[in-house]
Design an enzyme around this catalytic site. Structure first.
Site, PDB file in Angstrom:
ATOM      1  N   ILE A  54      -1.584  -7.967  14.138  1.00  0.00           N
ATOM      2  CA  ILE A  54      -0.462  -7.772  15.071  1.00  0.00           C
ATOM      3  C   ILE A  54      -0.905  -7.080  16.354  1.00  0.00           C
ATOM      4  CG2 ILE A  54       1.779  -6.621  15.330  1.00  0.00           C
ATOM      5  CD1 ILE A  54       1.932  -6.858  12.159  1.00  0.00           C
TER       6      ILE A  54
ATOM      7  N   PHE B  78      -4.067   3.017  15.026  1.00  0.00           N
ATOM      8  CA  PHE B  78      -4.439   4.011  14.021  1.00  0.00           C
ATOM      9  C   PHE B  78      -5.474   3.356  13.124  1.00  0.00           C
ATOM     10  CE2 PHE B  78      -1.658   7.836  13.536  1.00  0.00           C
ATOM     11  CZ  PHE B  78      -0.942   7.690  14.715  1.00  0.00           C
TER      12      PHE B  78
ATOM     13  N   ASN C 252       0.855  -1.199   0.000  1.00  0.00           N
ATOM     14  CA  ASN C 252       0.000   0.000   0.000  1.00  0.00           C
ATOM     15  C   ASN C 252       0.886   1.243   0.000  1.00  0.00           C
ATOM     16  OD1 ASN C 252       0.562   0.816   2.860  1.00  0.00           O
ATOM     17  ND2 ASN C 252      -0.293  -1.231   3.220  1.00  0.00           N
TER      18      ASN C 252
HETATM   19  O1  PMT Z   1       2.792   6.056   6.547  1.00  0.00           O
HETATM   20  P1  PMT Z   1       2.124   7.373   6.170  1.00  0.00           P
HETATM   21  O2  PMT Z   1       2.228   7.624   4.692  1.00  0.00           O
HETATM   22  O3  PMT Z   1       2.608   8.524   7.011  1.00  0.00           O
HETATM   23  O4  PMT Z   1       0.580   7.197   6.449  1.00  0.00           O
HETATM   24  C1  PMT Z   1       0.103   7.102   7.746  1.00  0.00           C
HETATM   25  C2  PMT Z   1      -0.994   6.050   7.868  1.00  0.00           C
HETATM   26  C3  PMT Z   1      -2.166   6.403   6.969  1.00  0.00           C
HETATM   27  C4  PMT Z   1      -0.451   4.676   7.462  1.00  0.00           C
HETATM   28  C5  PMT Z   1      -1.443   6.042   9.373  1.00  0.00           C
HETATM   29  O5  PMT Z   1      -1.932   7.290   9.713  1.00  0.00           O
HETATM   30  C6  PMT Z   1      -2.544   5.024   9.640  1.00  0.00           C
HETATM   31  O6  PMT Z   1      -3.709   5.344   9.682  1.00  0.00           O
HETATM   32  N1  PMT Z   1      -2.154   3.755   9.902  1.00  0.00           N
HETATM   33  C7  PMT Z   1      -3.102   2.632  10.050  1.00  0.00           C
HETATM   34  C8  PMT Z   1      -3.543   2.167   8.697  1.00  0.00           C
HETATM   35  C9  PMT Z   1      -4.793   1.323   8.694  1.00  0.00           C
HETATM   36  O7  PMT Z   1      -5.705   1.595   8.036  1.00  0.00           O
HETATM   37  O8  PMT Z   1      -4.770   0.342   9.522  1.00  0.00           O
HETATM   38  P2  PMT Z   1      -5.995  -0.707   9.718  1.00  0.00           P
HETATM   39  O9  PMT Z   1      -7.290  -0.025   9.826  1.00  0.00           O
HETATM   40  O10 PMT Z   1      -5.808  -1.776   8.699  1.00  0.00           O
HETATM   41  O11 PMT Z   1      -5.604  -1.263  11.112  1.00  0.00           O
HETATM   42  C10 PMT Z   1      -6.007  -0.712  12.363  1.00  0.00           C
HETATM   43  C11 PMT Z   1      -4.882  -0.910  13.352  1.00  0.00           C
HETATM   44  O12 PMT Z   1      -4.530  -2.290  13.410  1.00  0.00           O
HETATM   45  C12 PMT Z   1      -3.617  -0.180  12.988  1.00  0.00           C
HETATM   46  O13 PMT Z   1      -3.029   0.281  14.203  1.00  0.00           O
HETATM   47  C13 PMT Z   1      -2.738  -1.223  12.323  1.00  0.00           C
HETATM   48  O14 PMT Z   1      -1.358  -0.975  12.496  1.00  0.00           O
HETATM   49  C14 PMT Z   1      -3.168  -2.487  13.073  1.00  0.00           C
HETATM   50  N2  PMT Z   1      -3.094  -3.717  12.278  1.00  0.00           N
HETATM   51  C15 PMT Z   1      -3.850  -3.889  11.162  1.00  0.00           C
HETATM   52  C16 PMT Z   1      -3.804  -5.075  10.464  1.00  0.00           C
HETATM   53  C17 PMT Z   1      -2.957  -6.112  10.905  1.00  0.00           C
HETATM   54  N3  PMT Z   1      -2.879  -7.239  10.255  1.00  0.00           N
HETATM   55  N4  PMT Z   1      -2.203  -5.905  11.997  1.00  0.00           N
HETATM   56  C18 PMT Z   1      -2.261  -4.742  12.685  1.00  0.00           C
HETATM   57  O15 PMT Z   1      -1.553  -4.567  13.690  1.00  0.00           O
END
Ligand code: PMT
Length: 422
Positions: free
Chosen positions: A331, A347, A234
């Site tokens: 994670i 996030f 991504n």
């Molecule tokens: O890196 P940049 O370009 O500065 O952009 C920042 C960002 C957009 C990446 C950041 O602000 C952000 O929002 N990060 C989370 C991205 C996201 O959409 O995550 P998610 O909704 O898929 O997951 C929610 C949370 O679970 C997050 O804390 C993620 O790290 C965690 N997660 C998700 C999936 C997974 N398999 N393991 C995880 O730990």
């Protein structure tokens, strides 16, 4: 625009001063101390001094005068500091690694302990005839000396004039203490004890809001291979996570950054672990989360990976290609589900219903706090606008540069952590 829903704990974070002062020793967290040892019998106390400085969170590099090596071995100091000990001014090996100028720039504080009468005289006269005196001339860091000598040498008018001159130039004087001396005399001239020296060093630095805390931050995208040349990933640039890491260090924290592939320089004083896939990231998190106070999941982790990775480059043959994806481990949820997890911060970047999805993720993943943001505006951008969602309230953080917003986020995290631990 969303208004704060509760004028309670979260809103107060932005109105009140942060957090109650922590013990002063914490102000050494992340600090770089260059310990200069000159040749006096009190040099043996430098073993304990180094151990205590490191325990207080400082990184220690040791520079010894030749005379000092007669009292304690460089090998002992290397083993305790975890760093090569520097003795020679002209040392080809050191020049290749860390030269005297680099060492001079590296230090946040140069502490000379013990400082003999001769060494004090040499630096008072701005001599540069060995590595330690040269470093002191070349450094802009604060200098502190811990005198250690016979009481008559300390009382000598020449020594007193030298000490006065150093103090006038801004050099700090730690001690000496009074008492029985190695030579049998009694009087002023004993080096302060290691614990007192550590306290004196700590008093030179202001503790930050995260002093003494250890943060684990995940960053960037993950890459899930399809074949030897292709992957699913991504647009995460790592900018948000790296901004949090560098601001956390500036606030006194120790930071471990577990980062997917990004094109950013590692912030100073941050320990970075490079990973590629979600599974790598999970493994690294499991290896490092214990002992951490705060976990921040900023990484945009791939939710799915190809079930099979082709060992050969996939050929363009059919009109369409189907790839079966399987779910990656979550994670942040895995860490949150462990016994005694750190304070868990997530996030969520969403393209619609940002707050609803954010609230849902906070609950589902069992997090303490989550920053919901707009995926369209945030990925690979220098700025972010986020809403902090917490079980007891929500607060909108205004849009701003990622470093600026990172400072607000860390302030909020530190306040909530204090409340959680109260
Ligand atoms: O890196 P940049 O370009 O500065 O952009 C920042 C960002 C957009 C990446 C950041 O602000 C952000 O929002 N990060 C989370 C991205 C996201 O959409 O995550 P998610 O909704 O898929 O997951 C929610 C949370 O679970 C997050 O804390 C993620 O790290 C965690 N997660 C998700 C999936 C997974 N398999 N393991 C995880 O730990």
């Amino acid at each position: 625009m969303l208004k704060p829903r509760h004028a309670d704990s979260l809103a107060r974070c932005f109105l009140e001063n942060f957090p109650p002062p922590r013990p002063t020793m914490n102000s050494l967290s992340n600090k770089r101390i260059l310990l200069g040892i000159s040749g006096g019998i009190a040099a043996y106390k430098c073993a304990e001094l180094t151990r205590m400085l490191i325990k207080a969170g400082a990184t220690v590099q040791v520079v010894m005068t030749k005379a000092a090596t007669e009292f304690i071995t460089p090998l002992t100091m290397q083993a305790l500091s975890g760093n090569r000990v520097h003795v020679e001014l002209l040392d080809p090996e050191a020049e290749a690694a860390m030269s005297h100028i680099e060492l001079a720039r590296w230090a946040d504080l140069i502490l000379v302990a013990p400082a003999t009468a001769d060494f004090i005289a040499r630096i008072a006269n701005a001599r540069a005839d060995d590595l330690l005196s040269t470093l002191i001339l070349a450094s802009n860091a604060p200098i502190a000396v811990a005198p250690a000598m016979n009481q008559a040498m300390w009382a000598n008018a020449g020594t007193q004039a030298n000490v006065k001159q150093l103090e006038q130039r801004g050099c700090k004087l730690f001690g000496p203490a009074e008492g029985e001396q190695a030579c049998g005399d009694v009087g002023p001239g004993r080096m302060l004890e290691p614990e007192q020296l550590v306290q004196e060093c700590a008093s030179l630095f202001k503790p930050g809001i995260l002093s003494g805390l250890h943060l684990l931050i995940t960053a960037g995208p993950t890459r899930e291979a399809l074949d030897p040349v292709r992957f699913i990933s991504n647009h995460s640039s790592g900018k948000m996570a790296y901004a949090l890491a560098s601001e956390a260090v500036a606030a006194g924290a120790k930071v471990t950054l577990i980062s997917g592939p990004v094109a950013l320089a590692t912030p100073e004083r941050v320990t970075k672990i490079d990973v590629i896939t979600a599974q790598d990231m999970l493994d690294a998190c499991l290896q490092h989360y214990q002992g951490c106070d705060i976990f921040i999941g900023v990484a945009a982790v791939a939710d799915y990976r190809p079930e099979n990775i082709s060992s050969e480059k996939i050929k363009k043959s059919e009109a369409s290609l189907q790839i079966k994806l399987v779910k990656n481990p979550d994670i942040i949820s895995e860490i949150a589900a462990r016994d005694n997890p750190p304070f868990m911060v997530g996030f969520a970047a969403e393209t619609s219903n940002i707050l609803d999805f954010g609230r849902e993720k906070l609950r589902q993943k069992n997090l303490d706090l989550l920053f919901a943001n707009n995926a369209t505006d945030t990925f690979n951008s220098d700025s972010i606008a986020a809403t902090a969602i917490h079980p007891s309230g929500e607060v909108e953080l205004g849009e701003g540069n990622k470093n600026h917003v990172a400072r607000q986020m860390l302030k909020l995290i530190s306040e909530l952590l204090v409340q959680t631990r109260a």
